[in-house]
Design an enzyme around this catalytic site. Structure first.
Site, PDB file in Angstrom:
ATOM      1  CG  ASP A 177       3.660  -3.099-115.838  1.00  0.00           C
ATOM      2  OD1 ASP A 177       3.864  -3.234-116.632  1.00  0.00           O
ATOM      3  OD2 ASP A 177       3.609  -2.232-114.662  1.00  0.00           O
TER       4      ASP A 177
ATOM      5  CE  LYS B 110       0.552  -0.518-112.189  1.00  0.00           C
ATOM      6  NZ  LYS B 110       1.137   0.748-112.408  1.00  0.00           N
TER       7      LYS B 110
ATOM      8  CG  MET C 258      -1.045   6.365-120.198  1.00  0.00           C
ATOM      9  SD  MET C 258      -0.511   6.351-118.811  1.00  0.00           S
ATOM     10  CE  MET C 258       0.009   7.931-118.827  1.00  0.00           C
TER      11      MET C 258
HETATM   12  N1  SAH Z   1       6.884   3.368-118.488  1.00  0.00           N
HETATM   13  C1  SAH Z   1       6.323   3.718-119.721  1.00  0.00           C
HETATM   14  C2  SAH Z   1       5.359   3.895-120.240  1.00  0.00           C
HETATM   15  C3  SAH Z   1       4.112   3.930-119.587  1.00  0.00           C
HETATM   16  S1  SAH Z   1       2.409   4.809-119.682  1.00  0.00           S
HETATM   17  C4  SAH Z   1       7.445   4.471-120.106  1.00  0.00           C
HETATM   18  O1  SAH Z   1       8.394   5.070-120.371  1.00  0.00           O
HETATM   19  O2  SAH Z   1       7.522   3.997-122.040  1.00  0.00           O
HETATM   20  C5  SAH Z   1       2.030   3.659-120.845  1.00  0.00           C
HETATM   21  C6  SAH Z   1       1.314   4.260-122.231  1.00  0.00           C
HETATM   22  O3  SAH Z   1       3.259   4.231-122.829  1.00  0.00           O
HETATM   23  C7  SAH Z   1       0.579   3.297-123.347  1.00  0.00           C
HETATM   24  O4  SAH Z   1      -0.365   3.653-122.638  1.00  0.00           O
HETATM   25  C8  SAH Z   1       1.443   4.091-124.241  1.00  0.00           C
HETATM   26  O5  SAH Z   1       1.176   5.419-124.969  1.00  0.00           O
HETATM   27  C9  SAH Z   1       2.916   4.094-124.582  1.00  0.00           C
HETATM   28  N2  SAH Z   1       3.408   2.636-124.753  1.00  0.00           N
HETATM   29  C10 SAH Z   1       3.984   2.654-124.150  1.00  0.00           C
HETATM   30  N3  SAH Z   1       4.753   1.154-124.856  1.00  0.00           N
HETATM   31  C11 SAH Z   1       4.119   1.465-126.295  1.00  0.00           C
HETATM   32  C12 SAH Z   1       3.812   0.595-127.044  1.00  0.00           C
HETATM   33  N4  SAH Z   1       5.295  -0.449-127.253  1.00  0.00           N
HETATM   34  N5  SAH Z   1       3.872   1.125-128.319  1.00  0.00           N
HETATM   35  C13 SAH Z   1       3.034   2.304-128.097  1.00  0.00           C
HETATM   36  N6  SAH Z   1       2.373   2.446-127.209  1.00  0.00           N
HETATM   37  C14 SAH Z   1       3.379   2.370-126.336  1.00  0.00           C
END
Ligand code: SAH
Length: 475
Positions: A253, A275, A388
């Site tokens: 995704d 998504k 998010m």
């Molecule tokens: N499963 C993922 C989270 C998914 S929800 C994890 O464990 O990281 C998606 C959210 O994660 C985004 O909206 C943001 O808030 C955060 N996120 C994921 N990757 C990111 C990145 N490289 N930089 C900043 N925020 C990130």
């Protein structure tokens, strides 16, 4: 090729070491591991050699080297600090056709010892033909990280089943059988040291192959739910990388960075089910079904998700259907955004002087805000990380203030963390909405709230201040 690579059986054979120091001791160690009978010729012994001697692991000939010592060894190492002695050992051994190695002197050797990766019975040897032992060691380190420690157990298991497989499985299916065993769920059981379970599964696999058409029984697909980390491919786990490189299909995704996607198998089919916020391009239940369908087609499916699949990743939902349908799957944890990004932004999530706990919360608020415990999130002495949270930033900050959190609490927004495009915006609880309004901040962005954010100035190693200069994005 300057040397012939061979592996030599020295079990219970005499091997001679000339020299009693630490360098000689390292050679002895290797010979003992290979089961050799070791004789050491030296007027005195260094500490390690003395230990070997006291434990009866070597036979010490307390003397200077003499030609008579070359009666019966199958190979000789010379490791004295006297070059004339080393030279004499080399010449005499060569005359008698005994393989000889003079440590660090390639021109006096007729065999050299490679740098090795020992996953016995699997052993990989690397040689630079004596040109650069350091380079050989560097190559070894790289290979070591690619060959899981459990490969040895794997070979032992293969040896146990070899005859049975030969007897029961038709020759044209044998290769597929072993490939499947080396790469499938059984291999994973061995990697995670569940040997008993693996042995049982191996037995079953052999039986199934005899009963059914062998080819058919070998066709089952499986799913790897893999955490791809926050963006920097260096943050992948060894297991993630290994499975990414063996999967036939990759379902990924939007959060998967191109650099991470690049590490999947070149010829794998890639399916984007991205998504976007409020614009799920493939609905979740269709993704769940897709994984099942692909596995039923016999494919090895890599479901690659950003961060950790079980942290705001809906990973649990995706494997539920697989579990119901008895499709083999495994989950590989990844570095979650909070972990990766706090490291790359120099903001420790806990710190003795600032925060005794940390909470990960979703800022994706379902119609209103009632489902978060604002009272708890507004307590001081902790760090709160919102995933998010961009869209709901107004609500998040005002709710926290309403529940008593100081409006001046330090806060950070980090966009595209751990990637070359990482941007950090530092402010306070009160100023966050304004920062979001005035800058063109886009998802993925992580919000970190708590006094640990003050440490950013000092600890940001990824974007040190000198590089950032007077960047207006820093508030
Ligand atoms: N499963 C993922 C989270 C998914 S929800 C994890 O464990 O990281 C998606 C959210 O994660 C985004 O909206 C943001 O808030 C955060 N996120 C994921 N990757 C990111 C990145 N490289 N930089 C900043 N925020 C990130």
């Amino acid at each position: 090729m300057d040397f012939l690579p061979i592996f030599m059986d020295v079990r219970n054979r005499n091997c001679l070491i000339v020299g009693g120091g630490e360098v000689a001791a390292r050679k002895v160690q290797m010979l003992l591991r290979a089961g050799a009978k070791v004789q050491v010729v030296s007027p005195e012994l260094g500490d390690t050699m003395q230990e070997f001697n006291q434990q009866g692991e070597i036979e010490w000939i307390e003397a200077g080297f003499e030609p008579a010592h070359l009666q019966n060894p199958v190979l000789v190492y010379a490791a004295t600090d006297r070059q004339t002695v080393n030279q004499q050992v080399s010449e005499l051994a060569k005359e008698k056709n005994i393989p000889v190695n003079v440590v660090d002197t390639p021109e006096l050797c007729n065999f050299i010892t490679p740098s090795i990766i020992d996953r016995s019975p699997v052993v990989a040897a690397i040689s630079t033909g004596g040109a650069s032992p350091v380079l050989a060691r560097l190559i070894r380190t790289r290979l070591e990280s690619m060959i899981p420690a459990a490969y040895g157990h794997f070979a032992t298991m293969a040896a146990k089943f070899r005859d049975q497989v030969k007897e029961k499985i038709e020759p044209q299916h044998r290769r597929l059988f072993w490939e499947k065993a080396f790469q499938g769920p059984i291999a994973e059981m061995i990697f995670s040291r569940r040997e008993k379970e693996a042995e049982h599964a191996m037995g079953e696999m052999v039986e199934n192959c005899c009963k059914a058409e062998s080819g058919e029984a070998l066709n089952g697909g499986e799913v790897y739910l893999i955490g791809g980390g926050p963006g920097d491919p260096d943050l992948l786990t060894f297991r993630a990388l290994r499975l990414m490189q063996q999967a036939d299909v990759v379902v990924y995704d939007r959060l998967i960075s191109p650099a991470v996607l690049d590490l999947t198998r070149r010829d794998a089919e890639r399916m984007y089910v991205g998504k976007e916020r409020d614009n799920h391009s493939v609905p979740q239940d269709q993704i769940n079904q897709l994984l099942v369908d692909l596995a039923l087609e016999g494919k090895r499916v890599c479901r690659l998700k950003g961060g950790d699949p079980f942290i705001f990743g809906r990973g649990g939902e995706e494997i539920e259907l697989l579990a119901e349908q008895h499709i083999p799957f495994q989950v590989v944890p990844g570095i979650t955004a909070a972990s990766g990004i706090s490291s790359y932004a120099g903001i420790p999530l806990t710190h003795r002087d600032h925060a005794q706990s940390v909470t990960f919360a979703t800022g994706h608020l379902k119609d209103g805000t009632s489902d978060l415990n604002w009272q708890a999130l507004a307590q001081p002495g902790q760090t709160v990380v919102f995933y998010m949270g961009l869209k709901g930033i107004e609500t998040i900050t005002s709710k926290l203030m309403e529940h008593g959190l100081d409006p001046n609490t330090p806060a950070a927004l980090v966009q595209k963390g751990t990637t070359p495009d990482q941007e950090e915006y530092i402010g306070t609880l009160m100023t966050l909405p304004q920062i979001v309004q005035e800058s063109e901040i886009k998802p993925p962005t992580l919000i970190i709230i708590g006094s640990v954010v003050t440490l950013h100035d000092k600890l940001d190693w990824f974007h040190p201040d000198e590089q950032r200069g007077n960047d207006p994005r820093v508030f």
